[in-house]
Design an enzyme around this catalytic site. Structure first.
Site, PDB file in Angstrom:
ATOM      1  N   CYS A  33      -1.728  -7.582  16.718  1.00 25.88           N
ATOM      2  CA  CYS A  33      -3.147  -7.434  16.361  1.00 25.88           C
ATOM      3  C   CYS A  33      -4.003  -8.557  16.934  1.00 25.88           C
ATOM      4  CB  CYS A  33      -3.315  -7.373  14.841  1.00 25.88           C
ATOM      5  SG  CYS A  33      -2.465  -5.955  14.150  1.00 25.88           S
TER       6      CYS A  33
ATOM      7  N   HIS B  96     -10.645  -8.387  13.099  1.00 23.09           N
ATOM      8  CA  HIS B  96      -9.687  -7.311  13.351  1.00 23.09           C
ATOM      9  C   HIS B  96      -9.751  -6.339  12.181  1.00 23.09           C
ATOM     10  CE1 HIS B  96      -6.135  -5.018  13.767  1.00 23.09           C
ATOM     11  NE2 HIS B  96      -5.457  -5.669  12.844  1.00 23.09           N
TER      12      HIS B  96
ATOM     13  N   ASN C 138      -6.404   1.221  11.538  1.00 21.29           N
ATOM     14  CA  ASN C 138      -6.067  -0.049  12.195  1.00 21.29           C
ATOM     15  C   ASN C 138      -5.527   0.276  13.597  1.00 21.29           C
ATOM     16  OD1 ASN C 138      -4.776  -2.363  13.119  1.00 21.29           O
ATOM     17  ND2 ASN C 138      -3.910  -2.914  11.130  1.00 21.29           N
TER      18      ASN C 138
HETATM   19  C1  LIG Z   1      -0.522  -1.744   2.206  1.00 22.60           C
HETATM   20  C2  LIG Z   1      -1.543  -2.064   1.166  1.00 22.60           C
HETATM   21  C3  LIG Z   1      -2.767  -1.162   1.381  1.00 22.60           C
HETATM   22  C4  LIG Z   1      -0.962  -1.750  -0.201  1.00 22.60           C
HETATM   23  O1  LIG Z   1      -1.895  -2.083  -1.166  1.00 22.60           O
HETATM   24  P1  LIG Z   1      -1.433  -2.800  -2.490  1.00 22.60           P
HETATM   25  O2  LIG Z   1      -2.640  -3.031  -3.265  1.00 22.60           O
HETATM   26  O3  LIG Z   1      -0.568  -3.965  -2.132  1.00 22.60           O
HETATM   27  O4  LIG Z   1      -0.550  -1.693  -3.116  1.00 22.60           O
HETATM   28  P2  LIG Z   1      -0.289  -1.519  -4.667  1.00 22.60           P
HETATM   29  O5  LIG Z   1       0.553  -2.653  -5.149  1.00 22.60           O
HETATM   30  O6  LIG Z   1      -1.565  -1.293  -5.377  1.00 22.60           O
HETATM   31  O7  LIG Z   1       0.501  -0.196  -4.661  1.00 22.60           O
HETATM   32  C5  LIG Z   1       1.802  -0.151  -4.244  1.00 22.60           C
HETATM   33  C6  LIG Z   1       2.335   1.184  -4.729  1.00 22.60           C
HETATM   34  O8  LIG Z   1       1.732   2.202  -3.921  1.00 22.60           O
HETATM   35  C7  LIG Z   1       2.774   2.961  -3.318  1.00 22.60           C
HETATM   36  N1  LIG Z   1       2.320   3.359  -1.994  1.00 22.60           N
HETATM   37  C8  LIG Z   1       2.529   2.741  -0.827  1.00 22.60           C
HETATM   38  N2  LIG Z   1       1.946   3.437   0.155  1.00 22.60           N
HETATM   39  C9  LIG Z   1       1.362   4.507  -0.405  1.00 22.60           C
HETATM   40  C10 LIG Z   1       0.618   5.575   0.104  1.00 22.60           C
HETATM   41  N3  LIG Z   1       0.332   5.701   1.425  1.00 22.60           N
HETATM   42  N4  LIG Z   1       0.138   6.480  -0.759  1.00 22.60           N
HETATM   43  C11 LIG Z   1       0.390   6.394  -2.059  1.00 22.60           C
HETATM   44  N5  LIG Z   1       1.114   5.396  -2.616  1.00 22.60           N
HETATM   45  C12 LIG Z   1       1.593   4.459  -1.784  1.00 22.60           C
HETATM   46  C13 LIG Z   1       3.953   2.035  -3.273  1.00 22.60           C
HETATM   47  O9  LIG Z   1       5.145   2.780  -3.192  1.00 22.60           O
HETATM   48  C14 LIG Z   1       3.820   1.298  -4.580  1.00 22.60           C
HETATM   49  O10 LIG Z   1       4.295   2.117  -5.601  1.00 22.60           O
HETATM   50  P3  LIG Z   1       5.031   1.504  -6.918  1.00 22.60           P
HETATM   51  O11 LIG Z   1       3.992   0.633  -7.584  1.00 22.60           O
HETATM   52  O12 LIG Z   1       5.363   2.716  -7.708  1.00 22.60           O
HETATM   53  O13 LIG Z   1       6.196   0.759  -6.404  1.00 22.60           O
HETATM   54  C15 LIG Z   1      -1.979  -3.536   1.218  1.00 22.60           C
HETATM   55  O14 LIG Z   1      -0.918  -4.356   0.821  1.00 22.60           O
HETATM   56  C16 LIG Z   1      -2.461  -3.960   2.561  1.00 22.60           C
HETATM   57  O15 LIG Z   1      -3.417  -3.444   3.100  1.00 22.60           O
HETATM   58  N6  LIG Z   1      -1.841  -4.981   3.162  1.00 22.60           N
HETATM   59  C17 LIG Z   1      -2.201  -5.445   4.482  1.00 22.60           C
HETATM   60  C18 LIG Z   1      -1.734  -4.452   5.480  1.00 22.60           C
HETATM   61  C19 LIG Z   1      -2.249  -4.724   6.841  1.00 22.60           C
HETATM   62  O16 LIG Z   1      -3.406  -4.990   7.031  1.00 22.60           O
HETATM   63  N7  LIG Z   1      -1.384  -4.623   7.829  1.00 22.60           N
HETATM   64  C20 LIG Z   1      -1.708  -4.790   9.181  1.00 22.60           C
HETATM   65  C21 LIG Z   1      -2.118  -6.193   9.447  1.00 22.60           C
HETATM   66  S1  LIG Z   1      -2.541  -6.424  11.079  1.00 22.60           S
END
Ligand SMILES: CC(C)(COP(=O)(O)OP(=O)(O)OC[C@H]1O[C@@H](n2cnc3c(N)ncnc32)[C@H](O)[C@@H]1OP(=O)(O)O)[C@@H](O)C(=O)NCCC(=O)NCCS
Length: 333
Positions: A114, A260, A290
């Site tokens: 990224c 980004h 993204n």
């Molecule tokens: C990935 C991301 C959106 C998850 O958000 P989060 O707030 O950490 O997620 P939460 O803890 O609220 O939720 C996790 C739950 O959602 C579930 N889940 C994951 N992906 C899911 C999806 N696409 N749809 C529905 N549920 C999903 C997980 O299994 C987990 O379930 P559980 O609680 O039963 O175990 C967040 O961590 C994020 O954006 N991180 C940065 C990612 C990023 O930018 N990456 C690229 C960088 S360059």
């Protein structure tokens, strides 16, 4: 005196197929509400089978060349950033060169995920300052839709990523008016490799490809979303402030911040930490997801086409991604 590098043209290309969150609901155990609340994404673009990352790159490159009134034959160096090259090797730089009808000139591939566009911009800037090249084509492109894990294990990443490309042309500034790329700052912390990576295919494995790895879904990208979120929200503001300080500027001088587009919640957090109003922050993740290395040049080109940038505006670009890598660039437009 070393010449400052200036961006003379920008371009972007998104493949035509739009995939909405509602389309994703049919493929993945997810909901439109989950995706929008967690990331701000509503839709993304996916390339059709048979299209390669280099094809997206070339379309963006042609538009950047046209915007800078540069003939392809005038380009004397290419820098291409991607984490999703058409092939394991060679990289896409040589493919972009050939598809533009060029030969002989060098093409460098950048592998900084990224942060790839900002690493590419930094390398290009140094070549211009040194007088080595006069017209460098920088292109960042990603095609990620063909390697997403639609199972529950991979759905956190599968909903976030999209395909697309952005490009710029940089050359030496002709006027001595202070406009151009003022600085680039690059960083990384390799202790976090496994927090956002695609472990396989890996030459460490012998053989590189095996049915076991395939069955275990080990050819997909993986991340620790929470740690990525935390680090992205901290490292990007740090890099922005380091860049501004280096140039004797403050956040109040900034006309537009282009982070980004990893997640809109991250962009909002970055804005809050920097105390910059959201109106001054580029945010297009809702439409594109993204697009990794391509997200900054895509957003920059959108800002240009929307008339958001005036000559002498201070534009700050910042990235964070796998590695972890992060970076910033301060530009007097
Ligand atoms: C990935 C991301 C959106 C998850 O958000 P989060 O707030 O950490 O997620 P939460 O803890 O609220 O939720 C996790 C739950 O959602 C579930 N889940 C994951 N992906 C899911 C999806 N696409 N749809 C529905 N549920 C999903 C997980 O299994 C987990 O379930 P559980 O609680 O039963 O175990 C967040 O961590 C994020 O954006 N991180 C940065 C990612 C990023 O930018 N990456 C690229 C960088 S360059």
């Amino acid at each position: 005196m070393n010449k400052r590098a200036i961006i003379t043209g920008t371009g972007r290309y998104l493949p035509p197929r739009v995939v909405t969150n509602f389309d994703m609901e049919k493929m993945i155990n997810t909901t439109d509400a989950w995706i929008r609340e967690r990331s701000g994404i509503s839709e993304r673009h996916w390339a059709e089978p048979g299209v390669g990352t280099s094809d997206l790159a070339v379309e963006a490159a042609k538009l950047a060349l046209a915007a800078s009134r540069t003939e392809a034959s005038e380009v004397d160096f290419i820098i291409a950033a991607t984490l999703s090259p058409d092939h394991y090797f060679p990289g896409i730089g040589v493919l972009v060169q050939a598809k533009l009808g060029l030969s002989n000139i060098g093409a460098l591939d950048i592998r900084n995920q990224c942060s790839g566009f900002l690493y590419a911009l930094s390398v290009g800037e140094q070549y211009i300052k040194a007088g080595t090249y006069q017209k460098i084509l920088l292109v960042a492109a990603e095609l990620q839709s063909s390697n997403l894990d639609f199972s529950d294990e991979g759905r956190d990443m599968a909903v976030l990523f999209g395909d697309g490309a952005g490009a710029v042309v940089i050359e030496p500034a002709t006027a001595d008016d202070g406009r151009g790329i003022l600085s680039t700052h690059l960083h990384c912390d390799g202790r976090f490799v496994t927090d956002l990576w695609m472990e396989n295919p890996s030459p460490k494995k012998n053989p590189v490809f095996s049915e076991e790895l395939f069955k275990a879904h080990q050819f997909f990208p993986r991340m620790d979303g929470r740690n990525v979120f935390k680090n992205a929200s901290e490292r990007m503001p740090e890099a922005v402030l380091a860049g501004l300080k280096h140039n004797g500027l403050t956040i109040d001088d900034v006309a537009l911040l282009i982070p980004h587009q990893a997640n809109d919640r991250i962009s909002q957090m970055v804005a809050k930490k920097l105390r910059i109003p959201l109106e001054k922050v580029a945010r297009n993740i809702e439409r594109y997801g993204n697009t990794t290395a391509a997200s900054i040049p895509i957003a920059l080109d959108e800002a240009v086409s929307e008339g958001r940038l005036k000559p002498n505006d201070i534009v700050v670009l910042t990235a964070f991604g796998s590695g972890f890598t992060w970076a910033s660039s301060v530009i007097r437009w």
